[in-house]
Design a protein around this motif. Structure first.
Motif, PDB file in Angstrom:
ATOM      1  N   HIS A  70      -9.356  14.969  -1.605  1.00 20.30           N
ATOM      2  CA  HIS A  70     -10.717  14.581  -1.032  1.00 20.30           C
ATOM      3  C   HIS A  70     -11.469  15.633  -1.050  1.00 20.30           C
ATOM      4  O   HIS A  70     -11.249  16.832  -0.615  1.00 20.30           O
ATOM      5  CB  HIS A  70     -10.398  13.845   0.398  1.00 20.30           C
ATOM      6  CG  HIS A  70     -11.680  12.989   0.730  1.00 20.30           C
ATOM      7  ND1 HIS A  70     -12.611  13.577   1.577  1.00 20.30           N
ATOM      8  CD2 HIS A  70     -11.750  11.856   0.714  1.00 20.30           C
ATOM      9  CE1 HIS A  70     -13.544  12.735   1.810  1.00 20.30           C
ATOM     10  NE2 HIS A  70     -12.915  11.414   1.481  1.00 20.30           N
ATOM     11  N   GLU A  92     -10.695   6.806   2.066  1.00 24.21           N
ATOM     12  CA  GLU A  92     -12.118   7.012   1.823  1.00 24.21           C
ATOM     13  C   GLU A  92     -12.651   8.170   3.118  1.00 24.21           C
ATOM     14  O   GLU A  92     -13.431   9.100   2.441  1.00 24.21           O
ATOM     15  CB  GLU A  92     -13.046   5.739   1.984  1.00 24.21           C
ATOM     16  CG  GLU A  92     -14.367   5.813   1.582  1.00 24.21           C
ATOM     17  CD  GLU A  92     -15.058   4.605   1.415  1.00 24.21           C
ATOM     18  OE1 GLU A  92     -15.910   4.397   0.756  1.00 24.21           O
ATOM     19  OE2 GLU A  92     -14.804   3.591   2.234  1.00 24.21           O
ATOM     20  N   ALA A  93     -12.204   8.068   4.157  1.00 20.40           N
ATOM     21  CA  ALA A  93     -12.905   8.929   5.291  1.00 20.40           C
ATOM     22  C   ALA A  93     -12.131  10.380   5.120  1.00 20.40           C
ATOM     23  O   ALA A  93     -12.891  11.391   5.578  1.00 20.40           O
ATOM     24  CB  ALA A  93     -12.454   8.339   6.608  1.00 20.40           C
ATOM     25  N   LYS A 103       0.793  -1.199   0.012  1.00 18.20           N
ATOM     26  CA  LYS A 103       0.197   0.021  -0.114  1.00 18.20           C
ATOM     27  C   LYS A 103       0.884   1.379   0.046  1.00 18.20           C
ATOM     28  O   LYS A 103       0.688   2.256  -1.011  1.00 18.20           O
ATOM     29  CB  LYS A 103      -0.926  -0.014   1.139  1.00 18.20           C
ATOM     30  CG  LYS A 103      -1.979  -0.813   1.147  1.00 18.20           C
ATOM     31  CD  LYS A 103      -3.308  -0.627   1.988  1.00 18.20           C
ATOM     32  CE  LYS A 103      -2.770  -0.582   3.513  1.00 18.20           C
ATOM     33  NZ  LYS A 103      -3.857  -0.410   4.480  1.00 18.20           N
ATOM     34  N   ARG A 108      -6.014  -6.005  -4.477  1.00 19.97           N
ATOM     35  CA  ARG A 108      -6.381  -6.004  -3.166  1.00 19.97           C
ATOM     36  C   ARG A 108      -5.911  -4.719  -2.269  1.00 19.97           C
ATOM     37  O   ARG A 108      -6.574  -4.113  -1.435  1.00 19.97           O
ATOM     38  CB  ARG A 108      -5.805  -7.429  -2.391  1.00 19.97           C
ATOM     39  CG  ARG A 108      -7.021  -8.633  -2.568  1.00 19.97           C
ATOM     40  CD  ARG A 108      -6.540  -9.477  -1.565  1.00 19.97           C
ATOM     41  NE  ARG A 108      -5.280 -10.125  -1.414  1.00 19.97           N
ATOM     42  CZ  ARG A 108      -4.581 -10.866  -2.269  1.00 19.97           C
ATOM     43  NH1 ARG A 108      -5.461 -11.480  -3.335  1.00 19.97           N
ATOM     44  NH2 ARG A 108      -3.469 -11.122  -2.034  1.00 19.97           N
ATOM     45  N   GLU A 147      -7.612   2.591  -0.988  1.00 25.63           N
ATOM     46  CA  GLU A 147      -8.922   3.225  -1.212  1.00 25.63           C
ATOM     47  C   GLU A 147      -9.985   3.288  -0.064  1.00 25.63           C
ATOM     48  O   GLU A 147     -10.324   4.394   0.310  1.00 25.63           O
ATOM     49  CB  GLU A 147      -9.848   2.608  -2.534  1.00 25.63           C
ATOM     50  CG  GLU A 147     -11.054   3.627  -2.934  1.00 25.63           C
ATOM     51  CD  GLU A 147     -11.687   2.737  -4.139  1.00 25.63           C
ATOM     52  OE1 GLU A 147     -12.470   3.850  -4.817  1.00 25.63           O
ATOM     53  OE2 GLU A 147     -11.753   1.744  -4.373  1.00 25.63           O
ATOM     54  N   ARG A 148     -10.097   2.207   0.356  1.00 26.26           N
ATOM     55  CA  ARG A 148     -10.855   2.400   1.778  1.00 26.26           C
ATOM     56  C   ARG A 148     -10.152   2.989   2.949  1.00 26.26           C
ATOM     57  O   ARG A 148     -10.704   3.589   3.451  1.00 26.26           O
ATOM     58  CB  ARG A 148     -11.071   0.772   2.230  1.00 26.26           C
ATOM     59  CG  ARG A 148     -12.209   0.059   1.694  1.00 26.26           C
ATOM     60  CD  ARG A 148     -12.404  -1.337   2.421  1.00 26.26           C
ATOM     61  NE  ARG A 148     -11.278  -2.189   2.670  1.00 26.26           N
ATOM     62  CZ  ARG A 148     -10.805  -2.910   2.002  1.00 26.26           C
ATOM     63  NH1 ARG A 148     -11.385  -3.040   0.727  1.00 26.26           N
ATOM     64  NH2 ARG A 148      -9.741  -3.968   1.990  1.00 26.26           N
ATOM     65  N   ASP A 149      -8.897   2.914   3.167  1.00 28.15           N
ATOM     66  CA  ASP A 149      -8.023   3.798   4.003  1.00 28.15           C
ATOM     67  C   ASP A 149      -8.128   5.213   3.894  1.00 28.15           C
ATOM     68  O   ASP A 149      -8.357   6.374   4.769  1.00 28.15           O
ATOM     69  CB  ASP A 149      -6.565   3.367   3.890  1.00 28.15           C
ATOM     70  CG  ASP A 149      -6.262   2.029   4.534  1.00 28.15           C
ATOM     71  OD1 ASP A 149      -7.145   1.498   5.057  1.00 28.15           O
ATOM     72  OD2 ASP A 149      -5.012   1.700   4.280  1.00 28.15           O
ATOM     73  N   ALA A 161      -7.467  -1.732  -3.399  1.00 27.21           N
ATOM     74  CA  ALA A 161      -9.115  -1.498  -2.679  1.00 27.21           C
ATOM     75  C   ALA A 161      -8.902  -1.099  -1.390  1.00 27.21           C
ATOM     76  O   ALA A 161      -9.608  -0.268  -0.811  1.00 27.21           O
ATOM     77  CB  ALA A 161      -9.928  -2.956  -2.877  1.00 27.21           C
ATOM     78  N   ALA A 162      -7.465  -1.559  -0.740  1.00 26.30           N
ATOM     79  CA  ALA A 162      -7.390  -1.346   0.570  1.00 26.30           C
ATOM     80  C   ALA A 162      -7.300   0.103   0.833  1.00 26.30           C
ATOM     81  O   ALA A 162      -7.421   0.913   1.660  1.00 26.30           O
ATOM     82  CB  ALA A 162      -6.544  -2.233   1.395  1.00 26.30           C
ATOM     83  N   ALA A 205      -7.824  10.984  -1.985  1.00 28.78           N
ATOM     84  CA  ALA A 205      -8.682  10.030  -2.095  1.00 28.78           C
ATOM     85  C   ALA A 205      -8.067   9.505  -3.533  1.00 28.78           C
ATOM     86  O   ALA A 205      -7.380   9.908  -4.143  1.00 28.78           O
ATOM     87  CB  ALA A 205     -10.165  10.654  -2.528  1.00 28.78           C
TER      88      ALA A 205
END
Length: 173
Positions: free
Chosen positions: A66, A46-47, A5, A36, A42-44, A39-40, A53
């Protein structure tokens, strides 16, 4: 995965443009691991706690500001988005929805000359010559570019709003 990542984040930050999976494979990780990790990541992000972002666009991934951080960026950098005239937006929408399309076809659809506008879109890298029509004089055919996808935040032309919903937003006045 944390190392991957971090590597992906660094590559995307340094690139400053969308980076495709084909390029990311140079990191020597299996494709599944890359997907994977993306995707991880992106989730990290996201907030919005880190102000950036991950966006999938033009067949790749890129880092963008973001939504939560936009006011701060605007206050400090005072960015001015690239402006396109109404005529340029009309011609660009026609090219996007009808490509490959010739200049004569664009003029017939628009009811006006597109020569200057088309030249401007070519210079901005939003439109390119994609071939020649099998017709007398072999007129050039135009289509959109990867830059078009990037500027409008589209992953592919499939992300354009469907025409069944009425005229595209670009053509509404």
């Amino acid at each position: 995965m944390p190392d991957l990542k971090g590597e992906l984040l660094a590559v995307l930050f340094a690139a400053g443009r969308p980076v495709g999976l084909k390029e990311l494979k140079a990191l020597d990780y299996p494709e599944e691991a890359l997907l994977r990790a993306l995707a991880a990541l992106e989730r990290d992000l996201e907030a919005g706690h880190l102000g950036v972002a991950l966006e999938r666009v033009a067949g790749g991934w890129r880092l963008v500001v973001h939504q939560k951080a936009l006011p701060a960026v605007e206050r400090v950098l005072k960015p001015s988005p690239p402006r396109l005239s109404k005529a340029a937006l009309e011609v660009l929408a026609l090219v996007a929805y009808h490509q490959p399309v010739s200049r004569a076809e664009l003029e017939a659809m628009r009811g006006k000359s597109v020569e200057g506008v088309l030249e401007s879109l070519l210079e901005r890298g939003l439109v390119r010559v994609v071939g020649e029509k099998e017709a007398p004089g072999r007129p050039k055919l135009y289509g959109t570019t990867e830059r078009f996808l990037e500027v409008f935040g589209l992953e592919s032309l499939d992300d354009l709003p469907p025409l069944e919903d009425g005229p595209p937003l670009l053509l509404r006045g």
